[in-house]
Design a protein around this motif. Structure first.
Motif, mmCIF file in Angstrom:
data_model
loop_
_atom_site.group_PDB
_atom_site.id
_atom_site.type_symbol
_atom_site.label_atom_id
_atom_site.label_comp_id
_atom_site.label_asym_id
_atom_site.label_seq_id
_atom_site.Cartn_x
_atom_site.Cartn_y
_atom_site.Cartn_z
ATOM 1 N N ASP A 1 0.887 -1.221 -0.235
ATOM 2 C CA ASP A 1 0.258 -0.078 -0.090
ATOM 3 C C ASP A 1 0.929 1.200 -0.161
ATOM 4 N N ILE A 2 2.049 1.025 0.303
ATOM 5 C CA ILE A 2 3.030 2.571 0.265
ATOM 6 C C ILE A 2 4.107 2.499 -1.020
ATOM 7 N N VAL A 3 4.125 1.418 -1.761
ATOM 8 C CA VAL A 3 4.883 1.651 -3.003
ATOM 9 C C VAL A 3 4.151 1.724 -4.075
ATOM 10 N N SER A 4 4.748 2.147 -5.404
ATOM 11 C CA SER A 4 3.786 2.215 -6.561
ATOM 12 C C SER A 4 3.349 0.940 -7.009
ATOM 13 N N GLN A 5 2.494 0.981 -7.927
ATOM 14 C CA GLN A 5 2.087 -0.144 -8.454
ATOM 15 C C GLN A 5 2.945 -0.649 -9.495
ATOM 16 N N ALA A 6 3.860 0.143 -9.924
ATOM 17 C CA ALA A 6 4.937 -0.502 -10.856
ATOM 18 C C ALA A 6 5.917 -1.333 -10.229
ATOM 19 N N GLU A 7 6.361 -0.674 -9.113
ATOM 20 C CA GLU A 7 7.384 -1.378 -8.136
ATOM 21 C C GLU A 7 6.740 -2.655 -7.476
ATOM 22 N N ARG A 8 5.458 -2.501 -7.478
ATOM 23 C CA ARG A 8 4.656 -3.939 -6.622
ATOM 24 C C ARG A 8 4.878 -4.976 -7.975
ATOM 25 N N ALA B 1 -5.133 -3.236 -9.914
ATOM 26 C CA ALA B 1 -4.018 -2.479 -9.739
ATOM 27 C C ALA B 1 -4.358 -1.163 -8.717
ATOM 28 N N GLN B 2 -3.508 -0.914 -7.968
ATOM 29 C CA GLN B 2 -3.901 0.254 -7.055
ATOM 30 C C GLN B 2 -3.264 1.151 -7.026
ATOM 31 N N LEU B 3 -3.861 2.430 -6.822
ATOM 32 C CA LEU B 3 -3.159 3.754 -6.863
ATOM 33 C C LEU B 3 -3.621 4.509 -5.447
ATOM 34 N N ASP C 1 1.605 5.497 -15.887
ATOM 35 C CA ASP C 1 2.139 4.024 -15.830
ATOM 36 C C ASP C 1 1.433 2.893 -15.649
ATOM 37 N N THR C 2 0.434 3.185 -14.739
ATOM 38 C CA THR C 2 -0.610 2.038 -14.474
ATOM 39 C C THR C 2 -1.352 1.740 -15.740
ATOM 40 N N ALA C 3 -1.710 3.106 -16.345
ATOM 41 C CA ALA C 3 -2.816 2.892 -17.484
ATOM 42 C C ALA C 3 -2.198 2.311 -18.707
ATOM 43 N N MET C 4 -0.978 2.431 -18.746
ATOM 44 C CA MET C 4 -0.171 1.897 -20.081
ATOM 45 C C MET C 4 0.405 0.709 -19.823
ATOM 46 N N VAL D 1 -8.107 -3.838 -14.000
ATOM 47 C CA VAL D 1 -9.075 -2.950 -12.909
ATOM 48 C C VAL D 1 -8.114 -2.076 -12.228
ATOM 49 N N VAL D 2 -8.390 -0.806 -12.054
ATOM 50 C CA VAL D 2 -7.649 -0.051 -11.321
ATOM 51 C C VAL D 2 -8.289 0.783 -10.446
ATOM 52 N N LEU D 3 -7.972 0.368 -8.904
ATOM 53 C CA LEU D 3 -8.645 1.225 -7.789
ATOM 54 C C LEU D 3 -7.820 2.413 -7.752
#
Lengths: 235, 337
Positions: free
Chosen positions: A140-147, B166-168, B236-239, B245-247
């Protein structure tokens, strides 16, 4: 009784993951017990007690924690059987990143966190390589990419494991993890005759026996020297 | 001949040629084991010996099993990747008190936005966990999830290369010490996508569109401002994220164009779920769900009237942004009102 061994680097979130997962299993009416193996100090037993989980703690002190684990796990299982647990959870910290106190035919879980860095999966030996389930925390504290990069690395190190992302704070994913931890068809009544998945480090040198002085003449037994001669990646 | 036997006869170089994705697998093998990529695997593994095996914590039999499994999974994975997720459906379960949820079925389509409203602890995490786990009436809420209107493939639960969500969130940070382009290359590398260079360039351009202040491919990710970081994470998450699914957990109202950010995600055919209490964001969604006591209490479609209200709110918001800019520039604020 079911037995499950959980290990992972210090502060990776093992206890939080266990507490949240145990909670979901206890809600189903299962009786859960725990044993915490550590080196010098732990307060985690208090956290277990607070959660209503009977717990024993074992501190290895000056001994290798994993050797301590393997010399005690059998007695702990007997304690668990006497206590009438449905599930006994053994938690131990992987202190030297080399060992896996995992036992063949006993479910093994490795907990690592996203903050530990993407080169960590390679650095952790059998503890990660030979786990059945890998739990990744702190997503929950790092970016999606890093995950995503981190879990791809974990997958490359251990493709046979089930990889789960658990939030130790909110418990997101813990219920699901619990469904993998307990199997009502599994009945363990002793560890007799079982084997470790991988050997533990063999070392017996003068320092194992209490030597404190530095210098060539005090070094005896199983001693290895660092290679300072040529450029090499070998250990 | 079984594949494991075939694998043993091949050299790492040949295997890489046949299965390029093995690059990431070989990278994680302890140093010195595959020291010569031209030698057959059988030979390399035989040379490992007991001492080296113990030193490196490396088990040759186990290695072969893992290699075989990795290839198998990557093949399954590439098969799955072709099937895009066009919709998710949630079938009702019950709330924390066991009361049935009051809806027939809830549909999330690709390229649409659903906002999720409800206080902390109301059950947002549980809903998300149900989706991630593609619940089949086997979680505490007893909800079920369908993918493309069908009972989903159980691989969704365990395939580590492909997660549904994916989560943001606002708490997220970059923790790696890399430049923007190095970082994106790493991400693209883990996804093993073709034409990575083009995608990376598109991401940087899109992120710069979203963020107020521009950054370059050479900027270290840890020195990006809050708005820039969020913009890069969203682009980055988009592409580049594999998850359909993006939360999003709120989008802060400073340093980033929220409308464009959402448009970017829906433009990439994501199913967008957005937890928010901000009326502007909530109304940008096509529908919103209200969560109460662990259950979905209500599903509300955004009405035309609400859309008109949104336009008004956006005007006010724009005004606020302008004032903020003036404030920064050291101007007097009075004469603009």
């Amino acid at each position: 009784m079911n037995l499950i061994t959980i290990s992972g680097p210090p502060s990776s979130g093992k206890t939080s993951v266990i507490l949240k997962t145990a909670e979901s299993l206890m809600q189903k009416g299962l009786k859960v017990g725990a044993v915490k193996f550590d080196c010098l100090h732990t307060d985690d037993d208090i956290a277990y007690e607070k959660a209503g989980i009977p717990v024993k703690k074992g501190l290895s002190g000056q001994l290798c924690p994993d050797h301590y684990f393997v010399s005690n796990i059998e007695a702990v299982v007997e304690w668990g059987l006497a206590g009438g647990f449905d599930l006994l959870i053994s938690e131990s910290a992987g202190l030297c990143n080399r060992c896996s106190p995992y036992i063949k035919e006993v479910k093994a879980v490795c907990v690592i966190d996203n903050l530990s860095g993407i080169n960590t999966p390679k650095k952790i030996g059998p503890m990660l390589r030979m786990a059945d389930i890998v739990v990744i925390t702190k997503g929950d504290i790092v970016s999606q990419a890093e995950r995503e990069v981190f879990s791809a690395r974990v997958h490359a190190v251990n493709p046979t494991a089930i990889v789960m992302h658990i939030n130790g704070l909110t418990g997101q994913g813990a219920f699901e993890l619990g469904t993998l931890w307990y199997d009502e068809n599994q009945k363990l009544d002793s560890l007799k005759g079982k084997k470790l998945r991988f050997s533990m480090p063999s070392a017996l040198c003068s320092y194992c026996l209490g030597e404190t002085r530095i210098g060539e003449s005090y070094q005896m037994g199983n001693v290895r020297k660092i290679n300072l001669e040529e450029k090499s990646n070998e250990a | 001949m079984k594949r494991k036997e075939q694998l043993l006869l091949a050299s790492p170089a040949r295997l890489l040629k046949e299965y390029p994705f093995l690059k990431s697998f070989f990278m994680q093998v302890p140093e010195g084991i595959l020291y010569d990529h031209q030698q057959p695997l059988q030979h390399l593994l035989m040379e490992v010996g007991e001492e080296k095996s113990e030193n490196q914590g490396f088990d040759t039999g186990h290695f072969l099993d893992q290699l075989d499994e990795f290839i198998h999974q990557m093949e399954v994975f590439s098969g799955m990747a072709e099937k895009t997720v066009r919709s998710l459906t949630i079938l009702p379960g019950n709330d924390k008190s066991g009361q049935p949820e009051n809806f027939e079925s809830l549909q999330f389509e690709a390229s649409t936005i659903t906002s999720i409203v409800g206080p902390t602890g109301s059950g947002k995490s549980r809903l998300l966990a149900d989706i991630e786990w593609v619940a089949q009436a086997d979680t505490p809420t007893k909800r079920s999830v369908l993918i493309n209107n069908e009972k989903p493939n159980p691989d969704w639960r365990f395939a580590s290369g492909k997660k549904l969500v994916a989560q943001l969130s606002q708490n997220m940070n970059f923790v790696m010490d890399l430049s923007v382009s190095e970082f994106l290359e790493l991400h693209a590398g883990s996804r093993m996508i073709a034409n990575a260079d083009i995608v990376i360039q598109r991401i940087i351009e899109a992120a710069n569109e979203l963020a107020g202040e521009k950054f370059s491919a050479q900027t270290p990710i840890t020195s990006l401002s809050g708005g820039q970081s969020r913009a890069l994470m969203i682009a980055d998450t988009a592409m580049l994220s594999s998850s359909p699914v993006v939360l999003i957990d709120e989008i802060e109202n400073a340093g980033i164009d929220r409308k464009k950010a959402l448009a970017l995600l829906t433009g990439e055919e994501k199913i967008v779920l957005m937890a928010t209490h901000d009326p502007i964001l909530a109304l940008m969604a096509d529908q919103r769900i209200i969560i109460k006591n662990g259950g979905i209490f209500k599903v509300v479609k955004t009405s035309d009237e609400e859309r008109e209200l949104l336009a008004e709110l956006e005007k006010g918001d724009k005004k606020l942004q302008e004032l903020r800019t003036k404030l920064r520039a050291g101007e007097q604020l009075g004469d603009s009102i």
